[in-house]
Scaffold this active site. Structure first.
Site, PDB file in Angstrom:
ATOM      1  N   CYS A 125     123.063 206.004 -24.491  1.00  0.00           N
ATOM      2  CA  CYS A 125     123.077 206.761 -23.234  1.00  0.00           C
ATOM      3  C   CYS A 125     121.703 207.380 -22.975  1.00  0.00           C
ATOM      4  O   CYS A 125     120.978 207.727 -23.912  1.00  0.00           O
ATOM      5  CB  CYS A 125     124.089 207.906 -23.292  1.00  0.00           C
ATOM      6  N   ASP A 126     121.394 207.533 -21.697  1.00  0.00           N
ATOM      7  CA  ASP A 126     120.204 208.297 -21.338  1.00  0.00           C
ATOM      8  C   ASP A 126     120.395 208.882 -19.950  1.00  0.00           C
ATOM      9  O   ASP A 126     121.060 208.280 -19.098  1.00  0.00           O
ATOM     10  CB  ASP A 126     118.945 207.439 -21.361  1.00  0.00           C
ATOM     11  N   SER A 127     119.834 210.061 -19.731  1.00  0.00           N
ATOM     12  CA  SER A 127     119.922 210.716 -18.427  1.00  0.00           C
ATOM     13  C   SER A 127     118.574 211.309 -18.058  1.00  0.00           C
ATOM     14  O   SER A 127     117.850 211.819 -18.915  1.00  0.00           O
ATOM     15  CB  SER A 127     120.972 211.841 -18.441  1.00  0.00           C
ATOM     16  N   GLY A 142     122.249 206.362 -17.492  1.00  0.00           N
ATOM     17  CA  GLY A 142     122.344 204.950 -17.860  1.00  0.00           C
ATOM     18  C   GLY A 142     123.095 204.792 -19.162  1.00  0.00           C
ATOM     19  O   GLY A 142     122.939 205.607 -20.078  1.00  0.00           O
TER      20      GLY A 142
END
Length: 210
Positions: free
Chosen positions: A75-77, A113
């Site tokens: 995950c990434d934000s 994402g």
């Protein structure tokens, strides 16, 4: 089958536990700056998706022998500010203060994402990735309130310099979209991506003891 979370985020872990999944946590150790620099003129959605994919792949390489049957989720934000800048974790109180003063009273879009890798017999048998955006409506903390928030250290280490579930929640007026994505892992998006690799999320839920 195990759900492997490729992240050290306490918020992501809390969201999953509250939603019935006890994940195995593995931290990727990915150099996020290096991944971003390697992308030619990327869009914000391409950045978060590439970072999520890099994190998932790094953990897959380390864990396939330990978890031969499972899904690894990266995950990434990042926050797309009102003036069109894409920003991640502030890192310092000075940067966090500047961002809060710029964003106060306005709206930003938190872009999240996710990347999922399916393992069977220790081999990769499926991949799926995706992204979504959630509008965040920032409040207007006073100077004293902002100083107190910065002193907690919380905003230095989270995407966009704010949280919903912590001290920052006092200064967020609301969100338009998926609130779980603002916490770091979108439950609806994760469910859809799991389905793409042939996994029903309900098979990963904790089962009550007899």
């Amino acid at each position: 089958m195990r759900f492997v979370l490729a992240s050290a985020s306490p918020a992501r872990l809390s969201v999953l536990r509250s939603a019935g999944i006890e994940p195995l946590v593995r931290v990727s150790g990915v150099d996020e700056d290096a991944v971003t620099r390697a992308l030619p003129a990327p869009s914000p959605t391409e950045v978060v998706t590439a970072l999520a994919t890099a994190k998932a792949d790094a953990v897959v390489a380390e864990i396939a022998h330990e978890v031969p049957d499972g899904v690894v989720v990266g995950c990434d934000s990042m926050l797309l500010t009102p003036d069109g800048e894409i920003v991640g974790k502030p890192g310092t109180a000075e940067v966090a203060a500047e961002r809060w003063k710029r964003n106060a009273g306005s709206r930003g879009e938190l872009i999240t994402g996710h990347s999922i890798v399916r393992l069977r017999g220790g081999e990769v048998t499926g991949r799926a990735d995706g992204h979504l955006g959630t509008t965040v409506r920032f409040g207007e903390p006073t100077d004293a309130e902002l100083d107190a928030y910065l002193a907690t250290g919380e905003p230095l280490h989270v995407a966009g310099g704010f949280t919903l579930e912590g001290f920052g929640g006092w200064f967020i007026e609301g969100v338009d979209g998926d609130p779980s994505s603002v916490l770091g892992i979108s439950l609806p998006l994760t469910r859809k991506l799991l389905a793409e690799v042939g996994v029903s999320v309900t098979t990963l839920w904790n089962k009550p003891s007899a």
